[in-house]
Enzyme design. Structure first.
Site: not given
Length: 197
Positions: A82, A121, A124, A145, A150-151, A182, A186
């Site tokens: 990132n 973030g 972009g 959340d 990322g994963d 997002c 969870g």
């Protein structure tokens, strides 16, 4: 924590022989046992598998060394990083004054990477490949959340590449999947049919 003591077992060695893609980070390498297991697993993957070896850098304060970062970047062929981590890495390697994209081109060439994925973030994300760059804006969503975003980006991108999608299409799928995650509570919400490959 379980990732602090991952032993290398015959089952892991057998899994490595069938592996087409593996993703590892820096946090799991804070313990020598897990670090050596990650190295042995990558070494056990046959070259003919043409594997995607993703280093999702995940820097955490105090849990990485320059040596570990260098060795990991030499072991991978795809780097995911990132914008904040890129600043840290740039300081570590001695080119802090260069803009973000130029830093990415430097890392791509220096480590002979197939791809470098840079997430920024709300600003972009980019996927750099030799001679090309893909940019995708971050969708505006109502965030519930961010855990798992990322994963899920990485998983959607790599699974799309493994299915033969272009970098641009894989990048788009990754962005859409991460944005959806997002909006949910969870880290692993069920995905809608439109995001399933």
């Amino acid at each position: 924590m379980a990732w602090d003591n991952i032993p290398f077992t015959p089952a892991l060695e057998n899994l490595a022989k069938e592996t087409k893609a593996v993703c590892f980070g820096s946090l799991a390498q804070r313990n020598i046992v897990s670090r050596e297991t990650i190295t042995r697993f990558i070494d056990a993957i046959p070259e003919e598998n043409d594997p995607l070896i993703i280093f999702d850098i995940n820097l955490r304060q105090g849990f990485f060394t320059k040596e570990t970062i260098c060795e990991s970047m030499e072991s991978c062929n795809i780097l995911k990083i990132n914008d904040e981590e890129l600043v840290t890495i740039s300081r570590l390697f001695g080119y802090p004054g260069i803009d973000l994209q130029d830093k990415c081109w430097i890392l791509l060439g220096k480590y002979n990477l197939k791809m470098l994925i840079l997430t920024c973030g709300v600003n972009g994300s980019y996927v750099f490949t030799p001679g090309n760059v893909s940019f995708q804006p971050t969708p505006v969503v109502e965030v519930e959340d961010t855990v798992g975003a990322g994963d899920s980006f990485t998983a959607a991108f790599i699974s799309s590449i493994l299915k033969g999608k272009s970098v641009k299409k894989a990048h788009n799928r990754a962005v859409e999947t991460s944005a959806f995650v997002c909006t949910q509570a969870g880290a692993m919400p069920p995905l809608p049919a439109s995001l399933l490959l």
